[in-house]
Structures are given as C-alpha cells and as structure tokens.
Design an enzyme around this catalytic site. Structure first.
Site, mmCIF file in Angstrom:
data_model
loop_
_atom_site.group_PDB
_atom_site.id
_atom_site.type_symbol
_atom_site.label_atom_id
_atom_site.label_comp_id
_atom_site.label_asym_id
_atom_site.label_seq_id
_atom_site.Cartn_x
_atom_site.Cartn_y
_atom_site.Cartn_z
ATOM 1 N N LEU A 164 0.857 -1.221 0.045
ATOM 2 C CA LEU A 164 0.061 0.032 0.029
ATOM 3 C C LEU A 164 1.102 1.216 -0.020
ATOM 4 O O LEU A 164 1.902 1.614 0.945
ATOM 5 C CB LEU A 164 -1.111 0.161 1.405
ATOM 6 C CG LEU A 164 -1.587 1.500 1.390
ATOM 7 C CD1 LEU A 164 -2.564 1.484 0.292
ATOM 8 C CD2 LEU A 164 -2.702 1.165 2.666
ATOM 9 N N GLU A 165 0.903 1.948 -1.153
ATOM 10 C CA GLU A 165 1.512 3.387 -1.089
ATOM 11 C C GLU A 165 0.609 4.548 -0.803
ATOM 12 O O GLU A 165 -0.574 4.550 -1.365
ATOM 13 C CB GLU A 165 1.990 3.456 -2.418
ATOM 14 C CG GLU A 165 2.826 4.713 -2.775
ATOM 15 C CD GLU A 165 3.302 4.891 -4.117
ATOM 16 O OE1 GLU A 165 4.310 5.436 -4.617
ATOM 17 O OE2 GLU A 165 2.619 4.297 -5.099
ATOM 18 N N VAL A 166 1.086 5.028 0.259
ATOM 19 C CA VAL A 166 0.106 6.184 1.036
ATOM 20 C C VAL A 166 0.841 7.559 0.533
ATOM 21 O O VAL A 166 2.161 7.623 0.767
ATOM 22 C CB VAL A 166 0.343 6.277 2.486
ATOM 23 C CG1 VAL A 166 -0.491 7.434 3.049
ATOM 24 C CG2 VAL A 166 -0.325 4.805 3.078
#
Length: 725
Positions: free
Chosen positions: A468-470
């Site tokens: 997951l790239e925030v």
C-alpha cells in the site's frame, strides 16, 4: 542485569522457564539469549529433584526467530556456521535431558522457536489464530539451522517436512495437531494446566512410523515411498523438479534445504547437524540472503515511523469502524472485500447494478475459498458478508470514518466524487483516492478540508498484492496519515508513505521502465526477447506482458499522466496509442502484445510488429544483457531521483515499494540495495555509457553521482562487503 528467562518451580518439582527478552516486543534468538538458556539448562541437568521442564513465554509470541541485526554482524561463513552450531548444542541439551520436556506454545513459534520445540519431548499449543508454527528461514535465503532439517522429518515425515521448509508456510495449532507436529491443541486458559500434565509423562521416543490400524491404509503408501532409499530418490527428483520450476534457480537456499533434508535423513543426527550448520554458513553471506535480510531490515526502518502515534491525541486507541468505497470495479471490489475480512463495516456504491452484483459475488467467492481451505467456518463467511452494505448511491457515507474512492482515473470525476461526499461530514472524516498516478494535490484542490485528503494506492489484485503506497500532500494532516497507515497494516500490507507528485514513486519508476521497453521494441527487438531478458533477471513478468496485465488503455493513461511531469516517459506513447486504437486492451479482451485463449497466453500477436512500426534498418538485434541493462538502469536511476527529490523519505521505502509493489526481484533487495551491491561508481559508469549512446534520459541522478564520488552506500550498516554473487 536484564533477565532473558524467568524460572519457577511448582509443588511437583516441575520447572517452568518463561522466555521474556527484555526491551523487545517479541522473543528472538541472539547470543545473550542463548547464553542465558544454556545456563538454565545446565542448572536443571544438575538438579536431581526436578521431575519435568516446561518452556513457555511471557510475551505474545513463543519465539519468533533469529535477531536479524545479530545475523547482520556475522562477517564470514565460518562464524555463521559456528553460531548455529552453538544453537544446535543447546537444542541437544534439551533433547538429552532425562526428564520430560514440554514446549507450551502460544503465539508465533517460528524458526529457532520451532527448533527448540522439536527438541522437547512434548509440544502443545493454543487453538488461537495468533498461534502459528513454521520455518520461515527460506524467505531469508536460509535454512533451519538448529536441527529442524533432520528433526522435523522424523516427527511428521519427509514430504510434510519438505513442504514446511521449502515454502516457509506457517501452520495453525489445529493443522499442526493433524500432522503430529504437536501433541495437543488446547484453549489458552488451559495451556499451563495441560503443560503440567505432559511434564509428568515419560519421555516419548517416536519417529514417523505407521500409525494405528485405523490409519494403516492411509499411512502405507506414504511410508512405502519415504521408508526406503529408492522411494526417497524418486521423491528427491520430483521435489527438485518442483524447486527448479518455482525458483527458476534464483534461490540457492531451496537447493541447500533439499540437501540438508535428504542427506540428513540418511546420516546420524550429529552429522546431520554438522551438515545443516555448514550449509547455513554458506548461505548467510550470499547476495540472495543479504538481499532478503535487507528487506526485513527495511521493514523496521521505513518512513512511516515519523507518523507513529500521530493520531493518539485525537483518537487514543480507537480504530476505524466503518469504511466507504466508491466504485465497484476491480480495485473497489478488492478493497471492499479485504476491509470486510478484518471485520470492518464497509459501504460500497456504484451506479451500475451489475458492478455491485459482481462485487458481492467476488467477496462471497473469496470467503468461500477460505472456507474450502478451512481457514474460515461457514458462519464466519456469513458474518463477513453481513459487514458489506451495497448501494447504487453513496448515501450515509458521511458517517464513515474513511471513504476510499476507486472510480475511473479521471481527475474531474474524482473531484466531483470528493465534492459530493464532503458535505456534512464529521471532524474525523478522511477522503482517500486510490489513484495510481493523478497528483493528490489536484484532487484536493476542490476540497473544503484538504488536510483530510490523502492517497491510498493499492495494487491489483488488491487481495493478493502486498503493498500500500500512501501519498501525502503538504497539507495532509499527520493524524490522517497515521490512521491510513494503521488500516494498511491491519489489512496485512507493507506500507510506505511518499510525497505527492505525478506518478508518486511506484508508478513513476514503472512508467520509465515500461517506456524504455517500448522504445527497445520500436528499435527492432521482439516481444519475447524483451520479456525474457527481464524475467531472466528475476522479475515475475516481462514489461510487455505486464502492460497486457495492467491493460493497454490503463497503461496509456498512466504514461500520459506521468508524462505531464516527465516528458521522457512519453517516448512510448505513440506505440501504445496505435495498439490501443486497434482495439487491443491486453488480457482483458484477449488481445494485446500477446494473444489469449481460456485465460491462457497462447503467443505473441504477429500483427503487433506492424502496429509498432519497428525500425527495420536495425539489423542487429539487442542482446539480452543490453535490454535488461537499459530497463533496469533507468528504473534504478529514477528511484534515486525520487529519493533526491524527497518523494521517498528513505531508501528503504524505495526498496519495499519496488519489491512488494512492482515485482523487483526480492533476492536483489530492491533498487537501492542493488546499487550497494554493484557500487554507486559502477552504476554511474553504466549510466554515463547509456547516456552517450541513447540520450539524456539516462543521465545519472545528482545524488547517485555524489554517492559514487564519496564511495557511499545507501545502507552502510549492512554487511554488503561480504556478499557474494
């Protein structure tokens, strides 16, 4: 002095040793821990009044493995072998005690922990989901070093042992009981009671023989193979073939594991231990193991640490309760499903009844597979499905703690969605976009509360891809970032936080990678040659096959979006536009760079070369080494540029993102660890050569040139200088 192990004795003279490594959340094995355990065992061996011994833990886990930082300090293979030999001696001390010994297991019992448990007379564990047993060393490029490669086959048989060791798969208490790995699986409240009972039973000496008459027909075929040398040779060959297919020769630990298990089965326990320690020593300082260990180190040193507890003042320990998802396409459906899987209430909306129907069907199928694999009971499936509230409109989304939009990659549509949802929301409401490339700042431009707008870039398929790239803007509140990070971790994702820009980190580097492959294709190389060069390096997919998987239309949109900020990416646009205009979308309509039938790739579409308008004057095809050099170096260089521009907070974030989101070969550790392996000076030399031949897109990043001049490493504390290719 810090106490690693506490000792107590009951009225029956049964001693309990409780593992309690100080200043750590879990118990891991290091030299100090082993010294303390060895001293305790010596004390017990000398006390004739002691009638039994129980091993347990005062922490949430039993023992979760080696202390990685200590492994990093080992400087040569001899010292590595010596380290595990010392551990083996301690396991032998346990095995040689004249009294019954019991491993009372709650929580993770992994690697060294399972080695210790296997040395005991009896093993019992709790029936909780948190209790897991396994040998995950293979994921570190290693093999079990404490005797597991010869003890485990003696307990559960060769085939079952190979499955655990070669896959690193963890098993629950119930599965461990079924395979005879443990002797009892009990509720946590009864663990100590049962441990006390087993500590009074005579020591068992049992191998993987044929069971009772009721299981005779089941056991006979198994032992007909495992119980004689010819059968074991057949098993070895078949297992070796499987290892070849699965690892493609990239992971030497799998082959060393075969050697340790099969050869260890034929020799004495002492010689088997010596063999395992030798093989462990050979593996620890290989480039593959160093790359995989680096990923574990990186997990502990990512940029998300700066947001730890940033939401505590506002929420204390209160987590998210309800998540809204807008859009029931592939991404929205996947996000909805995994949120329901961790027992969050999920609202999902889409104007298409068919899309909502497909989303619910997918979720039910996902949970049904878990039921089939006995990871979930039927009543739990119904409970998970009840968490999902579908609708054609996003009514009531103001009551959600977090809303994730997963609509089509169109800026105006995303802005419209934000405007509609932001009316009358609570003070704690967060809006997240699942965009893969559109800058979050542009989406947040229409927001009343831009500090609550953030990016959550999931990867397809959501239920399988681990990253997951925030994405945060200059205005995004730290408390909102912290909330989103915690959700990602609860979903089981590796989370990185990056700064906002076109394509962020992963999509930007991927765009350069794919654009270079398209450029090579236009120069006359074949589709198969390009993809093979990249997969031969260790990527799971070639770049052109990957475009088919992503979708030609989606890739085209991504290149346009990223190209708005980085024009070098646009060099692949003309090819993709011609292919897209021909009606080819990739796998989803069975025609792209490859053709597909029954969801299987059947070969390259011969018409693709006409659409590419290849340069036929280039009569000398590109060599495989040149293809991977160009694709890889432009990827690595752009990764360093992202660190230089502070899109990445740390190099470790870049490696986590590349490996878990983009398929960068794990055994190389990621693009930054790759630079450390080769040396920044060498990478700069290659980029300069490519710049002279192909143009300025290969100009080395300024930060990379600085590292080359100063002979610096991105990870100076890791033992890169000992790694071997």
């Amino acid at each position: 002095m810090d106490e690693y192990i506490s000792r107590s004795k009951d009225k029956n003279n049964i001693v309990t040793l409780s593992f309690c490594k100080p200043k750590h959340d879990s118990n891991t094995i290091d030299k100090a821990f082993l010294k303390s355990l060895s001293e305790e065992l010596d004390y017990i061996a000398k006390d004739s009044e002691i009638t039994g011994l129980i091993f347990t833990s005062s922490k949430q886990d039993f023992i979760s493995g080696y202390t990685i930082t200590e492994l990093n300090q080992i400087e040569n293979s001899k010292d590595a072998a010596s380290f595990v030999q010392g551990f083996q001696k301690i396991c032998d001390k346990i095995s040689n005690l004249s009294i019954p010994t019991v491993a009372a297991i709650r929580g993770a019992c992994l690697g060294c922990g399972l080695d210790i448990a296997l040395a005991c007379s009896w093993r019992i564990c709790t029936n909780e989901p948190l209790t897991q047993l396994g040998f995950p060393e293979i994921s570190l490029g290693l093999i079990p070093g404490g005797g597991g490669t010869h003890r485990l086959p003696q307990v559960i048989g060769l085939q079952a042992a190979l499955d655990m060791i070669l896959t690193g798969r963890k098993v629950s208490g119930k599965k461990a009981l079924k395979s005879s790995l443990i002797d009892a699986c009990v509720p946590p409240t009864l663990l100590h009671h049962y441990a006390g009972q087993y500590a009074q039973k005579p020591r068992k000496r049992r191998g993987p023989g044929i069971g009772s008459s009721s299981t005779l027909s089941k056991d006979l075929p198994k032992w007909a193979i495992e119980g004689n040398p010819i059968g074991r040779k057949v098993m070895y060959k078949k297992t070796r073939d499987i290892v070849d297919e699965k690892t493609k020769g990239f992971y030497p630990a799998s082959y060393k594991a075969l050697e340790a298990v099969f050869d260890g089965y034929e020799i004495s326990p002492k010689d088997a231990g010596a063999l395992a320690s030798k093989l462990f020593g050979e593996l620890l300082l290989t480039r593959q193991s160093q790359g995989l260990l680096h990923l574990i180190n990186s997990e502990e040193n990512t940029g998300i640490k700066q947001f730890k507890n940033a939401d505590q003042e506002r929420f204390a320990d209160q987590g998210l309760k309800c998540v809204g998802v807008v859009g029931a396409g592939q991404m929205g459906t996947g996000i909805c499903t995994i949120c329901a899987d961790i027992d969050l209430r999920v609202c999902i909306a889409d104007p298409s009844k068919d899309a909502i129907g497909r989303a619910l069907k997918f979720a039910r199928s996902y949970f049904s597979k878990k039921v089939d694999r006995r990871k979930m009971q039927t009543f739990e499936l119904q409970k998970k499905m009840a968490h999902i509230s579908p609708g054609l409109e996003s009514h009531g989304y103001q009551n959600c703690d977090l809303v994730i939009e997963a609509v089509f990659e169109d800026l105006e549509l995303k802005q419209k969605t934000l405007i509609e949802l932001e009316k009358d929301v609570s003070e704690d409401w967060i809006f997240a976009s699942n965009t893969s490339a559109i800058p979050i700042k542009k989406i947040a431009k229409v927001a009343q509360r831009p500090e609550r707008v953030i990016g959550m870039h999931f990867f397809a398929p959501v239920e399988k891809m681990p990253l997951l790239e925030v994405i945060v803007t200059e205005e995004t509140a730290d408390w909102a970032t912290a909330r989103v990070i915690k959700l990602g971790q609860e979903l089981g994702k590796h989370v990185i936080v990056v700064k906002d820009s076109p394509g962020f980190y992963t999509t930007r580097t991927l765009a350069y990678f794919l654009a270079e492959a398209l450029k090579i294709l236009s120069e006359g190389s074949s589709v198969e040659t390009i993809d093979k060069a990249v997969t031969d390096f260790g990527f799971p997919n070639g770049p052109l096959a990957l475009i088919d998987e992503i979708g030609i239309d989606v890739t085209l949109h991504v290149l346009k979006t990223v190209g708005a900020g980085f024009d070098q990416v646009l060099m692949g646009m003309d090819i993709l536009e011609r292919i897209s205009h021909s009606g080819r979308l990739g796998r989803k309509n069975k025609k792209g760079f490859y053709l597909y039938q029954d969801d299987e790739r059947t070969g390259v579409d011969p018409d693709i070369y006409k659409l590419c308008q290849q340069d036929t004057s280039n009569t000398k095809p590109h060599e495989n080494d040149e293809i991977i050099e160009r694709c890889l170096m432009i990827f690595v260089n752009e990764s360093v540029s992202c660190l230089e521009e502070h899109i990445l907070a740390k190099a470790s974030d870049g490696d986590i993102g590349a490996v878990y989101g983009l398929g960068f070969p794990p055994f190389w550790g990621g693009p930054f660890k790759y630079v450390d392996f080769l040396g920044a000076h060498h990478v700069v030399e290659v980029l300069n050569r490519l710049t002279e031949k192909y143009g300025k897109r290969f100009q080395p990043a300024t930060l990379l040139k600085e590292y080359a001049i100063e002979n610096k490493k991105f990870f100076p504390d890791e033992p890169w200088k000992y790694a071997r290719n």
